[in-house]
Structures are given as C-alpha cells and as structure tokens.
Design a protein around this motif. Structure first.
Motif, PDB file in Angstrom:
ATOM      1  N   LEU A  41       0.835  -1.210   0.000  1.00  0.00           N
ATOM      2  CA  LEU A  41       0.000   0.000   0.000  1.00  0.00           C
ATOM      3  C   LEU A  41       0.863   1.251   0.000  1.00  0.00           C
ATOM      4  O   LEU A  41       0.578   2.217  -0.708  1.00  0.00           O
ATOM      5  CB  LEU A  41      -0.937  -0.002   1.207  1.00  0.00           C
ATOM      6  N   SER A  46      -1.102   4.092  -2.132  1.00  0.00           N
ATOM      7  CA  SER A  46      -2.518   3.832  -1.876  1.00  0.00           C
ATOM      8  C   SER A  46      -2.962   4.160  -0.458  1.00  0.00           C
ATOM      9  O   SER A  46      -4.110   3.915  -0.107  1.00  0.00           O
ATOM     10  CB  SER A  46      -2.828   2.359  -2.167  1.00  0.00           C
ATOM     11  N   ARG A  91      -8.838  -2.040  -0.403  1.00  0.00           N
ATOM     12  CA  ARG A  91      -9.158  -1.791  -1.805  1.00  0.00           C
ATOM     13  C   ARG A  91      -8.227  -0.721  -2.367  1.00  0.00           C
ATOM     14  O   ARG A  91      -7.946   0.268  -1.692  1.00  0.00           O
ATOM     15  CB  ARG A  91     -10.598  -1.315  -1.948  1.00  0.00           C
ATOM     16  N   PHE A  92      -7.759  -0.958  -3.594  1.00  0.00           N
ATOM     17  CA  PHE A  92      -7.070   0.091  -4.326  1.00  0.00           C
ATOM     18  C   PHE A  92      -7.250  -0.155  -5.805  1.00  0.00           C
ATOM     19  O   PHE A  92      -7.770  -1.185  -6.222  1.00  0.00           O
ATOM     20  CB  PHE A  92      -5.598   0.236  -3.903  1.00  0.00           C
ATOM     21  N   ARG A  93      -6.872   0.826  -6.612  1.00  0.00           N
ATOM     22  CA  ARG A  93      -7.144   0.783  -8.042  1.00  0.00           C
ATOM     23  C   ARG A  93      -5.856   0.839  -8.835  1.00  0.00           C
ATOM     24  O   ARG A  93      -4.912   1.508  -8.447  1.00  0.00           O
ATOM     25  CB  ARG A  93      -8.010   1.983  -8.440  1.00  0.00           C
ATOM     26  N   ASP A  98      -9.885  -2.842 -10.360  1.00  0.00           N
ATOM     27  CA  ASP A  98      -9.940  -2.642  -8.919  1.00  0.00           C
ATOM     28  C   ASP A  98      -9.371  -3.887  -8.252  1.00  0.00           C
ATOM     29  O   ASP A  98      -9.673  -5.013  -8.664  1.00  0.00           O
ATOM     30  CB  ASP A  98     -11.380  -2.428  -8.450  1.00  0.00           C
TER      31      ASP A  98
END
Length: 199
Positions: A41, A46, A91-93, A98
């Motif tokens: 992350l 993120s 969650r991240f993109r 996704d």
C-alpha cells in the motif's frame, strides 16, 4: 503474475464497470502477511494522506517500533500481540482494474477467519518466512486454498534478509512448497523472494 479476472466488477462514478480481482494473503503466523500488504500500500501510493505519519506517531507514543503491519491490524489487540485476528479487506485501483487484498490471519486459532477471507478470493499469495521455512500451517493453508477452489497461487518467500538472501535457501523452500501444492493440483504461478519490511 497474470491473474484470470472473474466477471465481478464494480461501478465507477461515471457508471461504467471495471474488472475486480480479489487476492487473499495467507500463510503461517508471523511470516509477514500484514507487513507485505502494508508495504504494498505504501509503495503504490494507496495510503490515505497522513495515515503513515499518524501510526508512526502512535507507535512512538507507545514506545514501540513502527511496523508496516500496523497499517492493517486495526484492533489494538492485534497491534499489541503482533498477530492478525480478523480478515481485513483493502481496496485500491490500478489503471485497468480494482484490487481487493484480503489480509487473512495465520494463527491456527483463527483458521475460520482465514477460510472466510479465502473463500471470497480469485487468487492467493502464500507467504513463507525464509528462515522458518514451510510450516504445518503453511501446508494447511495451501490445502484449504485447494479445497476452496483457489487455483491461482503465487508464493512469496519473505524475510530473505534473515538468510542473507541465500539462493540455496530460497530454492529449497520453492521446491518444497511447489511439490506440496502440485500434489494438491495447484501449480504456483510464481515464486518470488522478498523482504517486505525493508522493501
């Protein structure tokens, strides 16, 4: 790692849909699952603004060294004991899809929570401590992934710094876990040496 994306998708603000990939992070307790996700992350940008600084400040106030796992281990009990108790979904993109990372507990007492997280996954990352090697819980998690129908599994050999980045040690672990998974009908898509704490 090439992932086969399931048809599930999520709506974007303009009403279009994007493919979604759900990846569970599993393995024996204290092999670095939460540390890996926290590091990922951070490396992908993120994290919410100020989150890293806030947790570093909390760690300093409590007289504890900062750990990447603190980004995920939301319960104070988890941070105090240094273990993950419940699953955490992050969650991240990316530009194309996704991603949902599911950080699952590794402790045998919380196996039910691991199964709950893994049952929702399209793929998995099975993490192994390079010093400790393949443990019973590692094998058990591999078996449960097989039972749950998770066929896309990447192996991460973590804490390579603890074995002086030994290629011999990495290859021994890679051979052992690959043989175990192959016996279950699961062919690892990749085996990767890392040091999640140090990046």
């Amino acid at each position: 790692m090439n992932m086969i994306v399931t048809p599930s998708s999520s709506a974007t603000p303009n009403g279009t849909t994007r493919p979604q990939v759900r990846i569970v992070i599993v393995g024996h307790v204290d092999h670095g699952k939460s540390t890996l996700v926290g590091r990922l992350l951070h490396e992908t940008g993120s994290l919410p603004d100020g989150k890293l600084d806030m947790l570093k400040a909390v760690s300093a106030r409590r007289g504890m060294p900062f750990e990447w796992s603190f980004l995920l281990d939301a319960l104070q009990t988890e941070r105090d004991q240094g273990i993950t108790i419940d699953t955490t979904q992050i969650r991240f993109r990316t530009n194309s899809r996704d991603i949902v990372l599911i950080d699952a507990p590794g402790h045998a007492e919380f196996l039910r929570n691991m199964i709950t997280g893994a049952s929702q996954a399209d793929g998995a990352v099975l993490i192994i401590d390079a010093l400790e090697g393949v443990r019973d819980q590692t094998r058990r998690h591999g078996y449960l992934l097989h039972l749950l129908g998770v066929k896309q599994v990447a192996i991460v050999v973590n804490k390579m710094d603890r074995v002086d980045f030994s290629a011999e040690r990495f290859n021994a672990i890679s051979d052992e876990i690959s043989a175990h998974l192959s016996g279950l009908g699961v062919k690892p898509t990749a085996v990767i040496p890392i040091s999640a704490r140090d990046g």
